[in-house]
Motif scaffolding. Structure first.
Motif, PDB file in Angstrom:
ATOM      1  N   PRO A  22      44.287  51.518  25.853  1.00  0.00           N
ATOM      2  CA  PRO A  22      43.762  51.380  27.223  1.00  0.00           C
ATOM      3  C   PRO A  22      42.503  52.225  27.468  1.00  0.00           C
ATOM      4  O   PRO A  22      41.606  51.797  28.205  1.00  0.00           O
ATOM      5  N   TYR A  23      42.436  53.396  26.849  1.00  0.00           N
ATOM      6  CA  TYR A  23      41.252  54.253  26.987  1.00  0.00           C
ATOM      7  C   TYR A  23      40.043  53.579  26.338  1.00  0.00           C
ATOM      8  O   TYR A  23      38.957  53.489  26.918  1.00  0.00           O
ATOM      9  N   ASP A  24      40.242  53.054  25.132  1.00  0.00           N
ATOM     10  CA  ASP A  24      39.166  52.347  24.442  1.00  0.00           C
ATOM     11  C   ASP A  24      38.788  51.057  25.172  1.00  0.00           C
ATOM     12  O   ASP A  24      37.710  50.520  24.952  1.00  0.00           O
ATOM     13  N   ALA A  25      39.701  50.569  26.023  1.00  0.00           N
ATOM     14  CA  ALA A  25      39.443  49.336  26.772  1.00  0.00           C
ATOM     15  C   ALA A  25      38.936  49.610  28.190  1.00  0.00           C
ATOM     16  O   ALA A  25      38.926  48.704  29.015  1.00  0.00           O
ATOM     17  N   GLY A  26      38.529  50.856  28.465  1.00  0.00           N
ATOM     18  CA  GLY A  26      37.831  51.107  29.714  1.00  0.00           C
ATOM     19  C   GLY A  26      38.491  52.004  30.734  1.00  0.00           C
ATOM     20  O   GLY A  26      37.903  52.257  31.787  1.00  0.00           O
ATOM     21  N   SER A  27      39.712  52.512  30.480  1.00  0.00           N
ATOM     22  CA  SER A  27      40.279  53.447  31.456  1.00  0.00           C
ATOM     23  C   SER A  27      39.502  54.763  31.408  1.00  0.00           C
ATOM     24  O   SER A  27      38.773  55.043  30.454  1.00  0.00           O
ATOM     25  N   GLY A  47      34.983  50.093  25.476  1.00  0.00           N
ATOM     26  CA  GLY A  47      35.185  50.603  26.829  1.00  0.00           C
ATOM     27  C   GLY A  47      34.251  49.972  27.839  1.00  0.00           C
ATOM     28  O   GLY A  47      34.616  49.783  29.002  1.00  0.00           O
ATOM     29  N   ASP A  48      33.047  49.617  27.388  1.00  0.00           N
ATOM     30  CA  ASP A  48      32.064  49.021  28.294  1.00  0.00           C
ATOM     31  C   ASP A  48      32.401  47.579  28.653  1.00  0.00           C
ATOM     32  O   ASP A  48      32.022  47.094  29.716  1.00  0.00           O
ATOM     33  N   VAL A  49      33.078  46.865  27.750  1.00  0.00           N
ATOM     34  CA  VAL A  49      33.363  45.445  27.964  1.00  0.00           C
ATOM     35  C   VAL A  49      34.849  45.176  28.214  1.00  0.00           C
ATOM     36  O   VAL A  49      35.260  44.028  28.360  1.00  0.00           O
ATOM     37  N   ARG A  50      35.644  46.234  28.218  1.00  0.00           N
ATOM     38  CA  ARG A  50      37.066  46.177  28.586  1.00  0.00           C
ATOM     39  C   ARG A  50      37.910  45.276  27.698  1.00  0.00           C
ATOM     40  O   ARG A  50      38.832  44.613  28.164  1.00  0.00           O
ATOM     41  N   CYS A  51      37.578  45.249  26.418  1.00  0.00           N
ATOM     42  CA  CYS A  51      38.447  44.608  25.428  1.00  0.00           C
ATOM     43  C   CYS A  51      38.165  45.252  24.079  1.00  0.00           C
ATOM     44  O   CYS A  51      37.097  45.814  23.871  1.00  0.00           O
ATOM     45  N   VAL A  52      39.161  45.190  23.206  1.00  0.00           N
ATOM     46  CA  VAL A  52      39.068  45.911  21.935  1.00  0.00           C
ATOM     47  C   VAL A  52      39.202  44.967  20.747  1.00  0.00           C
ATOM     48  O   VAL A  52      39.795  43.895  20.836  1.00  0.00           O
ATOM     49  N   ALA A  92      39.261  38.306  19.754  1.00  0.00           N
ATOM     50  CA  ALA A  92      38.110  37.421  19.538  1.00  0.00           C
ATOM     51  C   ALA A  92      37.052  37.602  20.623  1.00  0.00           C
ATOM     52  O   ALA A  92      35.848  37.449  20.358  1.00  0.00           O
ATOM     53  N   LYS A  93      37.480  37.964  21.843  1.00  0.00           N
ATOM     54  CA  LYS A  93      36.538  38.075  22.968  1.00  0.00           C
ATOM     55  C   LYS A  93      35.427  39.086  22.670  1.00  0.00           C
ATOM     56  O   LYS A  93      34.256  38.842  22.985  1.00  0.00           O
ATOM     57  N   ILE A  94      35.768  40.216  22.047  1.00  0.00           N
ATOM     58  CA  ILE A  94      34.748  41.248  21.823  1.00  0.00           C
ATOM     59  C   ILE A  94      33.717  40.775  20.792  1.00  0.00           C
ATOM     60  O   ILE A  94      32.531  41.083  20.910  1.00  0.00           O
ATOM     61  N   PHE A  95      34.150  39.979  19.824  1.00  0.00           N
ATOM     62  CA  PHE A  95      33.198  39.455  18.841  1.00  0.00           C
ATOM     63  C   PHE A  95      32.290  38.405  19.477  1.00  0.00           C
ATOM     64  O   PHE A  95      31.105  38.338  19.166  1.00  0.00           O
ATOM     65  N   ARG A  96      32.837  37.612  20.392  1.00  0.00           N
ATOM     66  CA  ARG A  96      32.001  36.637  21.103  1.00  0.00           C
ATOM     67  C   ARG A  96      30.993  37.339  21.999  1.00  0.00           C
ATOM     68  O   ARG A  96      29.838  36.907  22.127  1.00  0.00           O
ATOM     69  N   LEU A  97      31.432  38.429  22.653  1.00  0.00           N
ATOM     70  CA  LEU A  97      30.503  39.211  23.482  1.00  0.00           C
ATOM     71  C   LEU A  97      29.386  39.803  22.622  1.00  0.00           C
ATOM     72  O   LEU A  97      28.225  39.838  23.025  1.00  0.00           O
TER      73      LEU A  97
END
Length: 192
Positions: A43-48, A132-137, A141-146
């Motif tokens: 959760p920390y790496d995902a933006g908390s 953390g900036d894009v809220r997914c780790v 797949a979402k982070i690779f698409r971003l």
């Protein structure tokens, strides 16, 4: 354009040696601290926020964490991950100076991304993307698409290095070329 994308922790950086200092700051035994540190990290790496993270770690350890202790732990944590592996630094500097398009994709909290972008060596990377900036780790797949959107690239135009096989598989599932990091010499041999 072809991109070479690097993970940060344990790829560009040396492993962090800061956990004993953080455990001591919390007055917690190291094994219990290390378990909580990793158990609640996603959760920390995902933006908390740092305070949310350290309060969650503290709760697991029976330690009350306020702003002051959170700030101290955050500083120790960032410092622990701040040491580049000399062979990795030499590799990315050589690639950058040869004109390679480099990017950085890391599971890391917002505060760490801010620290990286303030470093002189970060200029070698045309794009830096932190979970953390894009809220997914990774390996989502979402982070690779971003990342691909940020690069303006097709998956086949990217070669990604990460020390975790699960992240390499996640990148491959989206179509990126990806290799498990086995050190700068192995990466250079792969690139050659």
């Amino acid at each position: 354009m072809n991109w070479i994308v690097f993970d940060y922790g344990d790829v560009l950086s040396k492993p962090s040696a800061a956990r004993p200092a953080m455990a001591a700051a919390m007055g917690a035994p190291l094994p219990e601290f290390e378990k909580a540190y990793w158990d609640y990290r996603i959760p920390y790496d995902a933006g908390s926020t740092p305070l949310e993270y350290w309060q969650t770690v503290g709760k697991a350890l029976g330690v009350s964490v306020g702003e002051e202790l959170s700030d101290e732990l955050t500083q120790i944590d960032v410092e622990g991950w701040s040491h580049l592996e000399p062979s990795s630094q030499a590799l990315f500097e050589t690639l950058s100076e040869a004109g390679a398009a480099l990017a950085l994709l890391s599971n890391a909290p917002v505060v760490f991304g801010e620290w990286v972008r303030a470093q002189e060596w970060a200029r070698h990377f045309r794009v830096t993307l932190f979970s953390g900036d894009v809220r997914c780790v990774k390996p989502d797949a979402k982070i690779f698409r971003l990342l691909l959107d940020e690069l303006g690239a097709e998956p086949a135009d990217c070669l990604f290095f990460d020390d975790r096989p699960s992240n390499v598989e996640g990148a491959r599932a989206v179509g990126l070329k990806a290799e498990v990091w086995n050190g700068a010499d192995a990466a250079q041999a792969w690139l050659d």
